[in-house]
Design a protein around this motif. Structure first.
Motif, PDB file in Angstrom:
ATOM      1  N   ALA A  11      26.923 -27.930 -19.466  1.00 36.52           N
ATOM      2  CA  ALA A  11      28.189 -28.055 -18.746  1.00 36.52           C
ATOM      3  C   ALA A  11      28.052 -29.134 -17.700  1.00 36.52           C
ATOM      4  CB  ALA A  11      28.506 -26.738 -18.039  1.00 36.52           C
ATOM      5  N   SER A  13      27.763 -30.561 -14.016  1.00 36.51           N
ATOM      6  CA  SER A  13      27.146 -30.008 -12.821  1.00 36.51           C
ATOM      7  C   SER A  13      28.205 -29.297 -11.955  1.00 36.51           C
ATOM      8  CB  SER A  13      26.525 -31.177 -12.051  1.00 36.51           C
ATOM      9  OG  SER A  13      25.836 -30.716 -10.944  1.00 36.51           O
ATOM     10  N   SER A  37      12.329 -27.389 -17.438  1.00 40.99           N
ATOM     11  CA  SER A  37      12.385 -28.814 -17.789  1.00 40.99           C
ATOM     12  C   SER A  37      11.495 -29.640 -16.869  1.00 40.99           C
ATOM     13  CB  SER A  37      13.814 -29.325 -17.622  1.00 40.99           C
ATOM     14  OG  SER A  37      14.684 -28.671 -18.490  1.00 40.99           O
ATOM     15  N   ARG A  44      14.401 -29.855  -4.469  1.00 39.39           N
ATOM     16  CA  ARG A  44      15.238 -29.325  -3.384  1.00 39.39           C
ATOM     17  C   ARG A  44      14.443 -28.252  -2.639  1.00 39.39           C
ATOM     18  NH1 ARG A  44      20.026 -28.391  -7.603  1.00 39.39           N
ATOM     19  NH2 ARG A  44      20.755 -30.534  -7.805  1.00 39.39           N
ATOM     20  N   TYR A  53      11.583 -26.415 -12.167  1.00 41.00           N
ATOM     21  CA  TYR A  53      11.306 -27.647 -12.916  1.00 41.00           C
ATOM     22  C   TYR A  53       9.819 -27.951 -12.827  1.00 41.00           C
ATOM     23  CZ  TYR A  53      16.253 -29.197 -13.102  1.00 41.00           C
ATOM     24  OH  TYR A  53      17.599 -29.316 -13.370  1.00 41.00           O
ATOM     25  N   VAL A  76      19.748 -38.489 -16.829  1.00 45.33           N
ATOM     26  CA  VAL A  76      21.037 -37.826 -16.591  1.00 45.33           C
ATOM     27  C   VAL A  76      21.815 -38.565 -15.500  1.00 45.33           C
ATOM     28  CG1 VAL A  76      22.151 -35.651 -15.919  1.00 45.33           C
ATOM     29  CG2 VAL A  76      20.181 -35.596 -17.429  1.00 45.33           C
ATOM     30  N   TYR A  82      15.394 -36.208 -16.905  1.00 47.07           N
ATOM     31  CA  TYR A  82      15.222 -34.786 -17.189  1.00 47.07           C
ATOM     32  C   TYR A  82      14.817 -34.668 -18.647  1.00 47.07           C
ATOM     33  CZ  TYR A  82      18.237 -33.934 -13.070  1.00 47.07           C
ATOM     34  OH  TYR A  82      18.783 -33.909 -11.811  1.00 47.07           O
ATOM     35  N   GLY A  83      13.929 -33.731 -18.953  1.00 45.81           N
ATOM     36  CA  GLY A  83      13.565 -33.570 -20.353  1.00 45.81           C
ATOM     37  C   GLY A  83      12.885 -32.256 -20.646  1.00 45.81           C
ATOM     38  N   THR A  84      12.919 -31.878 -21.928  1.00 46.98           N
ATOM     39  CA  THR A  84      12.286 -30.649 -22.398  1.00 46.98           C
ATOM     40  C   THR A  84      10.970 -31.019 -23.053  1.00 46.98           C
ATOM     41  OG1 THR A  84      14.506 -29.800 -22.887  1.00 46.98           O
ATOM     42  CG2 THR A  84      12.636 -28.633 -23.887  1.00 46.98           C
ATOM     43  N   ILE A 103      20.689 -27.229 -19.667  1.00 45.42           N
ATOM     44  CA  ILE A 103      20.489 -28.684 -19.767  1.00 45.42           C
ATOM     45  C   ILE A 103      21.817 -29.420 -19.938  1.00 45.42           C
ATOM     46  CG2 ILE A 103      18.170 -28.375 -20.689  1.00 45.42           C
ATOM     47  CD1 ILE A 103      19.042 -29.189 -23.366  1.00 45.42           C
ATOM     48  N   GLY A 107      21.566 -33.581 -24.087  1.00 49.45           N
ATOM     49  CA  GLY A 107      20.312 -32.906 -24.448  1.00 49.45           C
ATOM     50  C   GLY A 107      20.580 -31.654 -25.269  1.00 49.45           C
TER      51      GLY A 107
END
Ligand code: 5GP
Length: 203
Positions: A11, A13, A37, A44, A53, A76, A82-84, A103, A107
């Motif tokens: 979705a 953000s 991920s 943060r 993460y 992104v 970002y990645g799996t 994600i 992705g």
């Protein structure tokens, strides 16, 4: 390697997909585990390495790309990769879990294309772009600039909704949580159509 099912929530953000995913993870009968991920974005304050993460530098991230370690990855937002990691899915499948992903839409669709039968891809739709803006401001984890960047991307992302297996409208959180639970539990209870076929490969 033989695995469980893959559940994707994608979705724009601020749509509430993280809240939905966290709710589903608390329902132990679903036997879900979160796919952590890798990302090059800064951590943060409340986030933990290895839980929210795997935080890494841009150059570390690019090395993983070069080595073919990712099942999917996206830049992104600019310089925010970002990645799996394949190793993450192997780890969770090894534990006999169904894997749930939070994600981005590109992705999510990529994983759906790689594992069409074992994946349920759900798009979480916010009430409107204006409402997204309000939610992102309230969350106040991002600067004004970054919020605008996320909003600009949201309309492009909304256009991909029809490519997903299901769309959940997150207008009322309680309703969205119930609908999500029903969808996921039904999908998990159904026999895995690839169960007797050859073992899955991540490459
Ligand atoms: P955030 O910075 O708010 O944690 O995440 C920004 C966006 O990146 C969200 O839409 C989030 O779902 C997405 N994202 C997180 N992990 C991955 C991933 O492994 N691959 C892709 N393609 N997107 C991801």
């Amino acid at each position: 390697m033989k695995g469980g099912k893959l559940i994707i929530f994608s979705a724009p953000s601020g749509s509430g997909k993280t809240t939905i995913v966290q709710h589903l993870l608390r329902q132990s009968e679903l036997n879900l585990a979160f796919s952590v991920s890798a990302t090059s974005r800064p951590r943060r304050a409340k986030e933990q390495h290895g839980k929210h993460y795997y935080f890494m530098s841009i150059s570390e991230f690019k090395n993983h790309i070069k080595n073919g370690d990712f099942l999917e990855w996206e830049e992104v937002y600019r310089d925010n990769f970002y990645g799996t990691l394949k190793s993450e899915i192997e780890r969770l499948w090894g534990e006999g879990k169904n894997v749930i992903f939070d994600i981005d839409v590109a992705g999510g669709l990529r994983i759906k294309r790689k594992f069409p039968k074992e994946t349920l891809a759900v798009f979480v739709k916010p009430p409107s772009i204006d409402e997204l803006k309000i939610r992102l401001k309230k969350r106040s984890t991002e600067s004004e600039d970054k919020i605008n960047m996320r909003i600009a991307k949201a309309s492009v992302e909304l256009a991909t909704a029809p490519q997903f297996d299901k769309i959940i409208k997150n207008y009322d959180l309680e309703v969205a949580l119930k609908e999500s639970y029903n969808l996921v539990s039904e999908f998990i209870a159904a026999p895995n159509s690839s169960e007797n076929s050859e073992t899955k490969k991540l490459d």
